[in-house]
Write an enzyme that holds these catalytic residues in place. Structure first.
Site, PDB file in Angstrom:
ATOM      1  N   HIS A 136      36.052  38.125  29.034  1.00 31.23           N
ATOM      2  CA  HIS A 136      37.351  37.602  29.462  1.00 31.23           C
ATOM      3  C   HIS A 136      38.472  38.329  28.720  1.00 31.23           C
ATOM      4  O   HIS A 136      38.256  38.941  27.674  1.00 31.23           O
ATOM      5  CB  HIS A 136      37.427  36.084  29.272  1.00 31.23           C
ATOM      6  CG  HIS A 136      36.782  35.345  30.409  1.00 31.23           C
ATOM      7  ND1 HIS A 136      37.361  35.233  31.648  1.00 31.23           N
ATOM      8  CD2 HIS A 136      35.564  34.733  30.502  1.00 31.23           C
ATOM      9  CE1 HIS A 136      36.555  34.577  32.461  1.00 31.23           C
ATOM     10  NE2 HIS A 136      35.449  34.268  31.794  1.00 31.23           N
ATOM     11  N   CYS A 137      39.689  38.214  29.296  1.00 29.25           N
ATOM     12  CA  CYS A 137      40.829  38.963  28.767  1.00 29.25           C
ATOM     13  C   CYS A 137      41.462  38.276  27.558  1.00 29.25           C
ATOM     14  O   CYS A 137      42.320  38.849  26.889  1.00 29.25           O
ATOM     15  CB  CYS A 137      41.871  39.171  29.867  1.00 29.25           C
ATOM     16  SG  CYS A 137      41.202  40.040  31.308  1.00 29.25           S
ATOM     17  N   LYS A 204      50.632  40.301  37.880  1.00 30.68           N
ATOM     18  CA  LYS A 204      49.278  40.796  38.131  1.00 30.68           C
ATOM     19  C   LYS A 204      48.481  39.697  38.811  1.00 30.68           C
ATOM     20  O   LYS A 204      48.380  38.584  38.298  1.00 30.68           O
ATOM     21  CB  LYS A 204      48.622  41.188  36.806  1.00 30.68           C
ATOM     22  CG  LYS A 204      47.143  41.533  36.944  1.00 30.68           C
ATOM     23  CD  LYS A 204      46.584  42.062  35.642  1.00 30.68           C
ATOM     24  CE  LYS A 204      45.091  42.276  35.728  1.00 30.68           C
ATOM     25  NZ  LYS A 204      44.545  42.826  34.480  1.00 30.68           N
ATOM     26  N   LYS A 257      50.921  44.435  40.460  1.00 30.25           N
ATOM     27  CA  LYS A 257      49.557  44.960  40.557  1.00 30.25           C
ATOM     28  C   LYS A 257      48.702  43.974  41.320  1.00 30.25           C
ATOM     29  O   LYS A 257      48.722  42.793  40.951  1.00 30.25           O
ATOM     30  CB  LYS A 257      49.018  45.151  39.139  1.00 30.25           C
ATOM     31  CG  LYS A 257      47.547  45.513  39.073  1.00 30.25           C
ATOM     32  CD  LYS A 257      47.068  45.505  37.646  1.00 30.25           C
ATOM     33  CE  LYS A 257      45.556  45.654  37.650  1.00 30.25           C
ATOM     34  NZ  LYS A 257      44.979  45.534  36.349  1.00 30.25           N
TER      35      LYS A 257
HETATM   36  C1  PBG Z   1      41.742  44.386  32.737  1.00 33.32           C
HETATM   37  C2  PBG Z   1      42.291  45.316  33.747  1.00 33.32           C
HETATM   38  C3  PBG Z   1      41.889  45.394  35.086  1.00 33.32           C
HETATM   39  C4  PBG Z   1      42.588  46.454  35.663  1.00 33.32           C
HETATM   40  C5  PBG Z   1      43.433  46.983  34.671  1.00 33.32           C
HETATM   41  N1  PBG Z   1      43.237  46.263  33.498  1.00 33.32           N
HETATM   42  C6  PBG Z   1      40.860  44.604  35.800  1.00 33.32           C
HETATM   43  C7  PBG Z   1      41.030  43.139  35.816  1.00 33.32           C
HETATM   44  O1  PBG Z   1      42.067  42.603  35.447  1.00 33.32           O
HETATM   45  O2  PBG Z   1      40.096  42.474  36.211  1.00 33.32           O
HETATM   46  C8  PBG Z   1      42.427  46.915  37.071  1.00 33.32           C
HETATM   47  C9  PBG Z   1      42.714  48.344  37.342  1.00 33.32           C
HETATM   48  C10 PBG Z   1      42.128  48.880  38.585  1.00 33.32           C
HETATM   49  O3  PBG Z   1      41.455  48.182  39.377  1.00 33.32           O
HETATM   50  O4  PBG Z   1      42.348  50.079  38.818  1.00 33.32           O
HETATM   51  N2  PBG Z   1      42.617  43.711  31.956  1.00 33.32           N
HETATM   52 ZN    ZN Z   2      41.392  42.245  30.653  1.00 31.92          ZN
END
Ligand code: PBG
Ligand code: ZN
Length: 336
Positions: A136-137, A204, A257
């Site tokens: 997880h982030c 995002k 995004k």
């Molecule tokens: C993770 C992160 C993601 C991307 C950039 N940073 C994936 C997510 O959030 O699950 C996606 C970039 C891409 O799909 O090109 N923090």
């Molecule tokens: Zn992440």
């Protein structure tokens, strides 16, 4: 008889029959090198090169391989990159220790990149998902929920480590509330606030278009999904509130995004904050779709049309895996 159909004040075609007239009809949509940022995947093994199976023409590099690749691109006009660190041998744990340990590939590479390519603007993605055992982030409480305060503290700590190592932009992609203020405060506490910018992944979304990226990064969550922190795709309201919050907390730049399905959010965010440069992340799933849009020529024209539309919607900079191709296309265009 003909006159019946001719209404000169409604004839538009006289205004765009020539290529130069068409340029005048498309203000602020040009694609120049400073409108492009190139995401790069950095491996912990300094000499490694690994093609990414799910993304044609994209590879992951160790720093010794990355520098010559970037040097060539800088000579072709590349202005900025966004670095993602990948670990496969270093251990992952609950607090993402290796996000900013001395062994972290980004921490080790930054001084080398700054020295080798002094003109290149270097942004670092800041997140915990590539380094946490749960994927997880943020950090989790014992019952598996996001531990908000602890996550923000850790994200700010990692951002500060990248800044100290030489990052000129830190770009938190974790989506934890209030991390922008925590990062700005951390930069101020180390007197780095005037040497490091904060690019917020402000809008995002919890998209299904991150698949190839998660594959590449080995950063999928072990359990659950990211819907409790990434925004619901249908919510323009949360996008507006998140952008407003991040601006109030001191974000230098905003981001939407993914890009293409979210151009209404791009326009909304640009109208909401016209004074803040706005980024779009053209994500891995968008990259894959465009790669499959036809033969080489078709891919190129679909790509350039897409970028033009992103600029028209209000994007100032587009983060894209197509950066090398775009640089060669725009330099060919200039020769014509
Ligand atoms: C993770 C992160 C993601 C991307 C950039 N940073 C994936 C997510 O959030 O699950 C996606 C970039 C891409 O799909 O090109 N923090
Ligand atoms: Zn992440």
């Amino acid at each position: 008889m003909n006159q019946l159909f001719l209404s000169p004040e409604h004839v538009l075609q006289g205004g765009y029959f020539h290529a130069t007239l068409r340029k005048l009809q498309e203000p602020n949509v040009s694609i120049e090198p400073h409108n492009i940022m190139y995401p790069v995947f950095l491996l912990e093994n300094d000499d490694a090169v690994q093609p990414v199976a799910s993304m044609p023409n994209v590879s992951r590099y160790g720093i010794n391989q990355l520098i010559p690749v970037l040097t060539d691109l800088v000579n072709k006009g590349l202005r900025s990159i966004l670095i993602f660190g990948i670990v496969t041998n270093l251990p992952k744990d609950a607090s993402g220790t290796n996000a900013d340990s001395p062994d972290n590939p980004v921490i080790r590479a930054l001084p080398k990149l700054r020295a080798a390519l002094p003109s290149l603007l270097i942004a670092c993605d800041v997140c915990l998902c590539p380094y946490t055992s749960h994927g997880h982030c943020g950090l989790l409480t014992p019952n598996g929920a996001i531990d908000h305060a602890a996550s923000v503290r850790r994200i700010a700590e990692v951002a500060l480590s990248y800044a100290k190592a030489g990052a000129q932009i830190v770009a938190p992609s974790d989506m934890m509330d209030n991390r922008i203020k925590a990062i700005k405060d951390a930069l101020v506490s180390c007197k780095l606030q005037n040497q490091v910018a904060v690019l917020s992944y402000s809008c995002k979304f919890a998209s299904s278009m991150y698949g190839p990226f998660r594959d590449t990064m080995k950063s999928s969550p072990m359990e659950g999904d990211r819907k409790c922190y990434q925004l619901p795709p249908g919510s323009s309201g949360l996008a507006a509130r998140a952008a407003a919050r991040d601006v109030a907390e001191g974000a230098d730049f905003l981001m939407v995004k993914p890009g293409l399905p979210y151009l209404d959010i791009v326009r909304q965010t640009k109208d909401q904050f016209p004074q803040h440069p706005l980024f779009i992340y053209q994500v891995s799933g968008e990259y894959s779709m465009i790669c499959k849009s036809g033969d080489k020529k078709e891919v190129e024209t679909v790509l350039m049309e897409t970028l033009t539309c992103m600029r028209r919607a209000g994007a100032d900079c587009i983060i894209t895996y197509f950066a090398p191709l775009i640089l060669s296309l725009i330099s060919d265009e200039q020769k014509q």
